[in-house]
Design a protein around this motif. Structure first.
Motif, PDB file in Angstrom:
ATOM      1  N   VAL A  25     -49.824  -0.283 -87.153  1.00  0.00           N
ATOM      2  CA  VAL A  25     -48.708  -0.054 -88.076  1.00  0.00           C
ATOM      3  C   VAL A  25     -49.182  -0.224 -89.514  1.00  0.00           C
ATOM      4  O   VAL A  25     -48.836   0.577 -90.387  1.00  0.00           O
ATOM      5  CB  VAL A  25     -47.515  -0.987 -87.760  1.00  0.00           C
ATOM      6  N   ALA A  26     -49.992  -1.251 -89.771  1.00  0.00           N
ATOM      7  CA  ALA A  26     -50.499  -1.464 -91.125  1.00  0.00           C
ATOM      8  C   ALA A  26     -51.327  -0.269 -91.594  1.00  0.00           C
ATOM      9  O   ALA A  26     -51.203   0.172 -92.744  1.00  0.00           O
ATOM     10  CB  ALA A  26     -51.324  -2.749 -91.184  1.00  0.00           C
ATOM     11  N   ILE A  27     -52.146   0.267 -90.716  1.00  0.00           N
ATOM     12  CA  ILE A  27     -52.953   1.443 -91.066  1.00  0.00           C
ATOM     13  C   ILE A  27     -52.046   2.635 -91.346  1.00  0.00           C
ATOM     14  O   ILE A  27     -52.193   3.327 -92.354  1.00  0.00           O
ATOM     15  CB  ILE A  27     -53.952   1.783 -89.933  1.00  0.00           C
ATOM     16  N   LEU A  28     -51.086   2.860 -90.461  1.00  0.00           N
ATOM     17  CA  LEU A  28     -50.197   4.001 -90.619  1.00  0.00           C
ATOM     18  C   LEU A  28     -49.259   3.850 -91.816  1.00  0.00           C
ATOM     19  O   LEU A  28     -48.835   4.852 -92.405  1.00  0.00           O
ATOM     20  CB  LEU A  28     -49.403   4.231 -89.335  1.00  0.00           C
ATOM     21  N   CYS A  29     -48.955   2.620 -92.207  1.00  0.00           N
ATOM     22  CA  CYS A  29     -48.099   2.377 -93.373  1.00  0.00           C
ATOM     23  C   CYS A  29     -48.769   2.831 -94.673  1.00  0.00           C
ATOM     24  O   CYS A  29     -48.096   3.071 -95.665  1.00  0.00           O
ATOM     25  CB  CYS A  29     -47.750   0.894 -93.501  1.00  0.00           C
ATOM     26  N   GLN A  38     -59.422   8.991 -85.418  1.00  0.00           N
ATOM     27  CA  GLN A  38     -59.447   8.234 -86.674  1.00  0.00           C
ATOM     28  C   GLN A  38     -58.997   6.797 -86.458  1.00  0.00           C
ATOM     29  O   GLN A  38     -59.535   5.873 -87.066  1.00  0.00           O
ATOM     30  CB  GLN A  38     -58.552   8.912 -87.716  1.00  0.00           C
ATOM     31  N   LEU A  39     -58.013   6.608 -85.601  1.00  0.00           N
ATOM     32  CA  LEU A  39     -57.495   5.259 -85.360  1.00  0.00           C
ATOM     33  C   LEU A  39     -58.439   4.406 -84.519  1.00  0.00           C
ATOM     34  O   LEU A  39     -58.376   3.179 -84.582  1.00  0.00           O
ATOM     35  CB  LEU A  39     -56.109   5.342 -84.706  1.00  0.00           C
ATOM     36  N   ALA A  60     -40.432   2.246 -79.555  1.00  0.00           N
ATOM     37  CA  ALA A  60     -39.627   1.374 -80.411  1.00  0.00           C
ATOM     38  C   ALA A  60     -39.165   2.103 -81.677  1.00  0.00           C
ATOM     39  O   ALA A  60     -38.442   1.526 -82.488  1.00  0.00           O
ATOM     40  CB  ALA A  60     -40.426   0.126 -80.786  1.00  0.00           C
ATOM     41  N   GLY A  61     -39.589   3.360 -81.840  1.00  0.00           N
ATOM     42  CA  GLY A  61     -39.177   4.137 -83.003  1.00  0.00           C
ATOM     43  C   GLY A  61     -39.954   3.832 -84.268  1.00  0.00           C
ATOM     44  O   GLY A  61     -39.511   4.163 -85.369  1.00  0.00           O
ATOM     45  N   LEU A  62     -41.107   3.190 -84.132  1.00  0.00           N
ATOM     46  CA  LEU A  62     -41.886   2.789 -85.310  1.00  0.00           C
ATOM     47  C   LEU A  62     -42.891   3.842 -85.763  1.00  0.00           C
ATOM     48  O   LEU A  62     -43.295   3.849 -86.926  1.00  0.00           O
ATOM     49  CB  LEU A  62     -42.619   1.476 -85.028  1.00  0.00           C
ATOM     50  N   VAL A  63     -43.308   4.687 -84.861  1.00  0.00           N
ATOM     51  CA  VAL A  63     -44.232   5.773 -85.190  1.00  0.00           C
ATOM     52  C   VAL A  63     -43.764   7.038 -84.491  1.00  0.00           C
ATOM     53  O   VAL A  63     -42.981   6.983 -83.540  1.00  0.00           O
ATOM     54  CB  VAL A  63     -45.700   5.465 -84.779  1.00  0.00           C
ATOM     55  N   TRP A  74     -50.506  11.001 -85.687  1.00  0.00           N
ATOM     56  CA  TRP A  74     -49.507   9.932 -85.690  1.00  0.00           C
ATOM     57  C   TRP A  74     -49.172   9.518 -87.111  1.00  0.00           C
ATOM     58  O   TRP A  74     -50.043   9.473 -87.971  1.00  0.00           O
ATOM     59  CB  TRP A  74     -50.028   8.734 -84.904  1.00  0.00           C
ATOM     60  N   GLN A  75     -47.889   9.197 -87.314  1.00  0.00           N
ATOM     61  CA  GLN A  75     -47.466   8.688 -88.617  1.00  0.00           C
ATOM     62  C   GLN A  75     -46.420   7.596 -88.439  1.00  0.00           C
ATOM     63  O   GLN A  75     -45.729   7.545 -87.431  1.00  0.00           O
ATOM     64  CB  GLN A  75     -46.930   9.805 -89.505  1.00  0.00           C
TER      65      GLN A  75
END
Length: 109
Positions: A25-29, A38-39, A60-63, A74-75
């Motif tokens: 999440v921190a990376i995608l943020c 890449q991930l 969970a709807g976070l990405v 992914w975002q």
């Protein structure tokens, strides 16, 4: 303001409760979209492991993922985090009110 249902809120915190998922999440943020390759770069994790973690975050709807040709990117989607923040704010306000009532009761004697 729409507050998350307790089960949705629990799913958000469950998803964020894992160190690997929190790192993702921190990376995608940081913005942009990222491929699984890449991930997984500079990690000891397999593509399969990253994919499983991303699926938990997506549930969970976070990405969310975008399909561009054969590639899946992914975002981060900030909606659920913002809703969780609002829910925590309401809980915090309720806690403050409960503490104020307890303090007033204790000081009456």
């Amino acid at each position: 303001m729409t507050k998350l249902a307790a089960s949705e809120l629990a799913n958000v915190f469950f998803a964020l409760g894992d160190a690997t998922r929190l790192r993702l999440v921190a990376i995608l943020c940081a913005g942009g979209v990222y491929s699984i390759a890449q991930l997984t770069a500079n990690t000891d994790l397999t593509r399969q492991a990253i994919t499983k973690h991303l699926q938990v975050l997506a549930d969970a709807g976070l990405v969310k993922d975008l399909r561009i040709g054969r590639e899946r990117l992914w975002q981060f989607d900030p909606t659920q985090v913002e809703e969780a923040r609002k829910s925590l704010e309401v809980i915090g306000q309720q806690w403050e009110m409960a503490l104020a009532k307890l303090k007033a009761f204790a000081e009456r004697d």
